[in-house]
Design a protein around this motif. Structure first.
Motif, PDB file in Angstrom:
ATOM      1  N   PHE A 187       0.882  -1.422   0.648  1.00 33.39           N
ATOM      2  CA  PHE A 187       0.509   0.510   0.286  1.00 33.39           C
ATOM      3  C   PHE A 187       0.792   1.363  -0.064  1.00 33.39           C
ATOM      4  O   PHE A 187       0.458   1.991  -1.002  1.00 33.39           O
ATOM      5  CB  PHE A 187      -0.746   0.533   1.071  1.00 33.39           C
ATOM      6  N   GLN A 190       1.763   1.825  -3.808  1.00 32.44           N
ATOM      7  CA  GLN A 190       1.102   2.494  -3.885  1.00 32.44           C
ATOM      8  C   GLN A 190       0.620   4.068  -4.033  1.00 32.44           C
ATOM      9  O   GLN A 190       0.166   4.753  -4.889  1.00 32.44           O
ATOM     10  CB  GLN A 190      -0.450   1.371  -4.231  1.00 32.44           C
ATOM     11  N   GLY A 191       0.472   4.507  -2.486  1.00 34.86           N
ATOM     12  CA  GLY A 191       1.003   6.189  -2.211  1.00 34.86           C
ATOM     13  C   GLY A 191       1.564   6.386  -2.860  1.00 34.86           C
ATOM     14  O   GLY A 191       1.408   8.006  -2.498  1.00 34.86           O
ATOM     15  N   GLN A 196      -2.883   8.258  -6.557  1.00 37.53           N
ATOM     16  CA  GLN A 196      -3.342   6.929  -5.232  1.00 37.53           C
ATOM     17  C   GLN A 196      -2.159   6.831  -3.545  1.00 37.53           C
ATOM     18  O   GLN A 196      -2.638   6.247  -2.784  1.00 37.53           O
ATOM     19  CB  GLN A 196      -2.253   5.532  -5.519  1.00 37.53           C
ATOM     20  N   ARG A 199      -4.139   5.365  -0.490  1.00 34.34           N
ATOM     21  CA  ARG A 199      -3.318   3.936   0.120  1.00 34.34           C
ATOM     22  C   ARG A 199      -2.520   4.249   1.472  1.00 34.34           C
ATOM     23  O   ARG A 199      -2.666   3.382   2.177  1.00 34.34           O
ATOM     24  CB  ARG A 199      -2.904   3.682  -1.242  1.00 34.34           C
ATOM     25  N   VAL A 202      -4.197   3.971   4.482  1.00 35.92           N
ATOM     26  CA  VAL A 202      -4.379   2.230   4.483  1.00 35.92           C
ATOM     27  C   VAL A 202      -2.981   1.833   4.978  1.00 35.92           C
ATOM     28  O   VAL A 202      -3.281   1.130   6.025  1.00 35.92           O
ATOM     29  CB  VAL A 202      -5.017   1.163   3.103  1.00 35.92           C
ATOM     30  N   CYS A 203      -1.853   2.439   4.915  1.00 34.04           N
ATOM     31  CA  CYS A 203      -0.572   1.667   4.916  1.00 34.04           C
ATOM     32  C   CYS A 203      -0.545   2.073   6.623  1.00 34.04           C
ATOM     33  O   CYS A 203       0.062   0.834   7.045  1.00 34.04           O
ATOM     34  CB  CYS A 203       0.721   2.596   4.135  1.00 34.04           C
ATOM     35  N   GLN A 242      -0.327  13.549  -0.195  1.00 34.39           N
ATOM     36  CA  GLN A 242       0.291  12.288   0.598  1.00 34.39           C
ATOM     37  C   GLN A 242       0.627  12.217   2.031  1.00 34.39           C
ATOM     38  O   GLN A 242       0.013  11.154   2.690  1.00 34.39           O
ATOM     39  CB  GLN A 242       1.247  11.585   0.072  1.00 34.39           C
TER      40      GLN A 242
END
Length: 603
Positions: A187, A190-191, A196, A199, A202-203, A242
């Motif tokens: 994740f 992806q982030g 994204q 993500r 989620v990480c 991010q």
């Protein structure tokens, strides 16, 4: 020469998969799970047929699970039969107990409680093994495209997880930690793509879940958590989303997991070996610092300015823990009694350094460490040829592998976490090197499979196998379920036994024990050590004052016990010779691997 992954602007990323590719991956994982089950079938049979435990932690986890299902409180993690009467509070949490309890209750719908537990102990590690293989494929696809997914799955299977942390009957927290580490890393990768950014939340949540289980992944997470901050230093306001997503995920998930797993009375207790206020304070300070950085992004126009503010924020985040609990920066087992470290921990294989293992078994050491080192070299090589997003991903993976390799030099058990990370870049390198061959795709795939096998941990272990001793097998006879049959027939009592026997006594009988292989159990372990090291005439008084009712000794160790060699004139050495003092009455039948003695009544 290793070619790069897709290059270009930072938003580029490789094609991860298609529907057909995912279907083939599922079939491949199913086939590998079937092969794994065949390879470890004797262990499956032992777990299902006899309820065998192959590791002390699994036995203790089963005891904790049974107590939980019997009504022991969510926040009450005391093992009451370990060092009675007060018991011992473990450094574990209930997180892993949740899926174990759910599976056990589901199986109880059509199995007895005993076999429902055994079914759980078989399903749980294999479900996690399936997740491990799927995540290894996903990691490879994120790094270098779908073409490497299957090679990574194959190479990860060849690292032998079904023999180690994912073995049948394995219900401790190690396998869940490895899976959460890979998931968090995927994740995070992806982030790193601005499109994204969510993500990263989620990480952060997966990191919180992992630390709520145990602190094993903390070194990896320190590297991973630095990625959003370094991204901000380089890209400035372009990385603001991010930074916000990662900080928000951390500020929500970590306090939530803390409240969910830590008893209210322990909120402010300083603990270095479990998720405590020491770690939460640093994480919250860091998360708030990231929010401040995101708010100041428009004013921080240069990378130098952003780096300066980041250094100040980082120092401020760490200041509290450094002042309050500086000892937590060292060995988390620093509170272990020095004598117990010498008698117990120094003989635990997974806690030894790679150099110590190499002195005993060089072939096995090379098979463990070389694939990880090769994976690190491949990740760095790919990073050198890549650009933009691809380079950032390769560098981050290389950093995580590097941390794992360094930590594995200290304690070899870390390799079980670092190896799956290293298999993705190693698989990508093998695929890339063989890609130019002008042969049929099926033949190329076969060649990839063969090369993967040659450089895998299992392949290297087979190639480097020799007459190196694998360790004493006699003690295993004492840990088999039937060895405890006689002991289980005796009325519950306090059992004086060596460290390695304690958890199995708790799992297979209703007795209590003083000693078990856990670093927090200084009091009970020291009582056992002092009695076994003392001369028999002095050991009697110590045993009676401690309230011991039974003494247990393994007669089939195959090599001297550290307790016996440390004190040749002590009680342990006497029992090791097959002798016993007059104040002990042998109860166990002749030929039994476990010698059971009762303290004779005082006349």
């Amino acid at each position: 020469m290793l070619a790069s992954a897709p290059t270009g602007n930072p938003s580029e990323s490789p094609r991860v998969s298609s529907g057909g590719d995912r279907s083939l991956s599922v079939l491949m994982i199913a086939a590998l799970l079937s092969c794994a089950a065949l390879l470890v079938f004797p262990q499956i049979e032992a777990v299902w047929g006899a309820g065998a435990f192959f590791d002390s932690d699994d036995a203790m986890r089963a005891v904790q699970l049974r107590d939980f299902l019997a009504g022991q409180g969510w926040f009450d993690l005391t093992a009451y039969r370990l060092d009675p009467p007060s018991g011992q509070i473990t450094h574990w949490s209930r997180v892993v107990d949740v899926p174990l309890a759910g599976l056990t209750l589901a199986f109880r719908a059509f199995l007895s409680p005993e076999f429902a537990e055994r079914a759980t102990r078989l399903v749980f590690p294999f479900a996690l093994l399936a997740a491990l293989l799927a995540l290894a494929g996903w990691l490879a696809a994120l790094l270098s495209g779908a073409a490497t997914r299957h090679a990574a799955i194959w190479l990860t299977a060849l690292s032998g997880p079904m023999f180690l942390q994912f073995a049948p009957g394995r219900i401790d927290h190690h396998a869940p930690q490895i899976v959460t580490l890979l998931a968090a890393l995927c994740f995070l990768l992806q982030g790193l793509d601005p499109r994204q950014a969510p993500r990263l939340a989620v990480c952060a949540a997966l990191m919180a879940l992992s630390l709520a289980i145990s602190l094993e992944n903390l070194p990896f997470f320190i590297v991973m958590a630095s990625a959003p901050a370094l991204l901000f230093v380089r890209d400035g306001a372009a990385a603001r989303a991010q930074l916000l997503c990662f900080a928000a995920g951390a500020l929500v998930a970590f306090p939530a997991l803390y409240v969910a797993t830590v008893p209210r009375a322990a909120y402010l207790q300083l603990a270095c070996d479990a998720f405590s206020i020491v770690h939460l304070a640093a994480i919250l300070a860091g998360g708030l610092a990231l929010l401040v950085l995101a708010a100041l992004a428009p004013q921080l126009a240069t990378a130098r300015a952003r780096a300066g503010v980041l250094l100040v924020a980082g120092a401020a985040s760490l200041a509290g823990p450094l002042l309050v609990a500086p000892h937590c920066l060292g060995d988390p087992l620093g509170g272990l009694d020095p004598l117990l470290r010498q008698l117990w921990l120094a003989h635990v294989t997974e806690a030894l350094s790679l150099s110590s293992i190499f002195a005993k078994s060089p072939g096995a050491s090379v098979a463990v460490a070389l694939p990880v080192a090769l994976g690190l070299c491949c990740a760095l090589a790919f990073a050198g040829f890549a650009h933009g997003l691809a380079r950032r991903r390769w560098l981050l993976v290389a950093g995580a592998i590097g941390v794992g390799l360094a930590a594995g030099m200290w304690q070899i058990r870390v390799f079980s976490s670092a190896t799956p990370l290293a298999m993705a870049p190693l698989a990508a390198a093998i695929v890339r090197v063989l890609a130019p061959l002008e042969v049929a795709s099926a033949l190329r795939a076969a060649l990839v499979g063969v090369v993967c096998a040659l450089v895998s941990p299992i392949g290297l272990a087979l190639a480097l196998s020799s007459s190196e001793a694998a360790g004493p097998g006699g003690e295993r006879a004492c840990l088999k379920p039937h060895a405890f049959d006689f002991l289980a027939t005796l009325p519950p009592s306090r059992v004086l036994a060596s460290f390695s026997l304690g958890s199995h006594v708790l799992a297979h009988t209703a007795h209590s024990v003083f000693a078990a292989p856990y670093h927090r159990n200084n009091h009970g372990n020291r009582i056992a050590a002092d009695i076994f090291l003392a001369p028999p005439e002095k050991a009697e008084g110590l045993a009676r004052r401690a309230g011991a009712g039974l003494v247990l000794w393994c007669a089939a160790t195959g090599e001297p016990s550290p307790l016996a060699t440390a004190a040749p004139a002590g009680l342990a050495a006497m029992l090791e010779r097959g002798e016993a003092p007059l104040w002990l009455e042998r109860l166990s039948p002749d030929g039994a691997p476990l010698l059971v003695f009762a303290l004779r009544p005082v006349e």
